[in-house]
Design an enzyme around this catalytic site. Structure first.
Site, mmCIF file in Angstrom:
data_model
loop_
_atom_site.group_PDB
_atom_site.id
_atom_site.type_symbol
_atom_site.label_atom_id
_atom_site.label_comp_id
_atom_site.label_asym_id
_atom_site.label_seq_id
_atom_site.Cartn_x
_atom_site.Cartn_y
_atom_site.Cartn_z
ATOM 1 N N CYS A 57 58.423 78.007 23.293
ATOM 2 C CA CYS A 57 58.221 78.263 21.866
ATOM 3 C C CYS A 57 59.087 77.318 21.058
ATOM 4 O O CYS A 57 60.080 77.726 20.447
ATOM 5 C CB CYS A 57 58.547 79.719 21.530
ATOM 6 N N LYS A 58 58.753 76.057 21.079
ATOM 7 C CA LYS A 58 59.524 75.049 20.373
ATOM 8 C C LYS A 58 59.321 75.197 18.867
ATOM 9 O O LYS A 58 58.400 75.858 18.402
ATOM 10 C CB LYS A 58 59.114 73.653 20.819
ATOM 11 N N MET A 96 61.151 59.952 12.547
ATOM 12 C CA MET A 96 60.394 59.022 13.378
ATOM 13 C C MET A 96 61.140 58.884 14.704
ATOM 14 O O MET A 96 61.574 59.880 15.252
ATOM 15 C CB MET A 96 60.224 57.688 12.649
ATOM 16 N N ASP A 97 61.384 57.692 15.183
ATOM 17 C CA ASP A 97 61.867 57.588 16.556
ATOM 18 C C ASP A 97 63.341 57.227 16.708
ATOM 19 O O ASP A 97 63.971 57.661 17.658
ATOM 20 C CB ASP A 97 61.000 56.576 17.303
#
Length: 418
Positions: A57-58, A96-97
């Site tokens: 359950c992220k 983003m990353d």
């Protein structure tokens, strides 16, 4: 490893771990992990130490995005430097990353990322490789091809016996270190703690000139979307675990054989452990307009985030889904459990999703296959729109077979059974 350990882990084990990390490229040929060879229970499963109720359950993506937006709010009175940092991070896009932070000297930027997760395969060495590759992918998604330094973050499960700990932890670390070496970087420190669950991850840091990273916000109408690794790793890993769980295996045994599942599992491990470094290098050669890596929020989740950060009024439309062989059928047999064809199935250490000029994309895919021996696929288009992403109602599923491949990295050979 720096402030490495402050728990009751035996000192001789710490010395063994440091010895593993001190080695350079003298990595012996290894076979797939066999618990019996290490005098462990023949039914040993590393994934047992990720058995956390509710772990699946992220935090929903929309909730996480809302929380992250709080970091981007520009409040008055924070001074010129804070405003400059805010403008820079807004341009790059928190969430983003990787963070791209201007530093004080010479027009350089610090590019940094961190990630960690629970074991999802039962080979500790391969798990270490996957974890390292996953961390580095956030740099590669920014077009950064060189990492200056890595730190390792490791949690040792309190549920492990001393024997399990002394076998498993050095193997995880060895796999992590080997992949860092393959990427051209080193692991110089980190932190280890004791926790009910085993976790593995790290920090990747590099200092870049402006031409060494690609800000992921320049997609234009007419671009195409390229994906550099197949989807379906979550399905393959779960199907592999279900072989030993009769009630769950009964749901898919008419769809797929044990041999099919074994091949898919091997293909997924190979894919997750493979670096996206070549894909990042070719982004520069073929004038990529932006990219992200496909991980926990699935293909569509990450496509939506990438689309949201574009400067131009564009949207992404995905037509093709390259999926590890038979895993689309397994996902369908499980109802809506994975949502693979809807683009929501979680991937670990997935491929790069790249916006490329249409006239460059085919050459990019051909080049990556020539260099690595692995395929990349054109999966969609960029059209005029309001910065959204979607998968068409009946996407074309491309079955990606588990082909035989020999990879020689240092002295490690990985062979996928045909």
């Amino acid at each position: 490893m720096g402030d490495y350990i402050h728990t009751n882990i035996a000192q001789d084990n710490v010395a063994m771990v440091r010895l593993e990390l001190a080695q350079n490229d003298q990595i012996p040929l290894r076979r797939p992990f066999d618990p019996l060879i290490h005098d462990l229970d023949p039914h040993f499963k590393l994934t047992r130490f990720a058995d956390l109720k509710g772990r699946g359950c992220k935090v929903p993506q929309e909730v996480l995005n809302k929380l992250l937006e709080g970091f981007q709010q520009d409040e008055n009175g924070h001074g010129e430097q804070s405003h400059f940092m805010h403008m820079t991070m807004t341009k790059i896009g928190i969430g983003m990353d990787a963070a791209v932070v201007p530093i004080r000297h010479g027009g350089l930027s610090l590019v940094q990322t961190t990630d960690y997760f629970y074991p999802l395969v039962d080979d500790p060495f391969v798990m270490g490789k996957i974890a390292c590759s996953n961390v580095l992918s956030d740099l590669y998604a920014m077009g950064v091809t060189e990492c200056d330094n890595m730190l390792m973050l490791l949690s040792v499960s309190t549920k492990m016996t001393e024997k399990e700990r002394d076998v498993v932890i050095p193997l995880i670390m060895k796999g992590f270190k080997e992949t860092a070496y393959e990427a051209g970087t080193t692991v110089t420190g980190g932190q280890t703690v004791v926790n009910p669950w085993c976790t593995i991850g790290g920090v990747a840091t590099t200092v870049c000139q402006p031409n060494e990273f690609i800000i992921p916000d320049n997609a234009v109408v007419g671009d195409v979307l390229v994906l550099t690794k197949p989807l379906g790793t979550q399905v393959a890993v779960n199907a592999h675990q279900w072989v030993d769980q009769q009630d769950k295996w009964n749901r898919i045994k008419l769809i797929v054989s044990e041999d099919d599942v074994r091949k898919a599992y091997q293909r997924s491990m190979d894919s997750m452990a493979r670096l996206n470094k070549t894909a990042a290098k070719l982004m520069h050669k073929y004038n990529a307009h932006g990219a992200t890596d496909v991980t926990g929020f699935g293909l569509l989740g990450h496509a939506q985030t990438l689309a949201k950060h574009q400067k131009n009024e564009v949207s992404f439309v995905i037509h093709n889904l390259p999926v590890i062989a038979k895993m689309a059928s397994v996902a369908k047999a499980c109802g809506n459990m994975f949502q693979l064809l809807q683009g929501h199935s979680a991937e670990t250490s997935g491929g790069l999703l790249i916006c490329l000029p249409r006239e460059q994309a085919a050459a990019y895919c051909k080049d990556i296959e020539k260099v690595e021996g692995y395929q990349a696929w054109i999966i969609g288009i960029v059209e005029k729109g309001n910065r959204t992403a979607r998968i068409i109602d009946k996407p074309r599923v491309i079955e990606v077979s588990a082909k035989e491949k020999m990879e020689n990295c240092g002295r490690t050979v990985i062979k996928l059974v045909p």
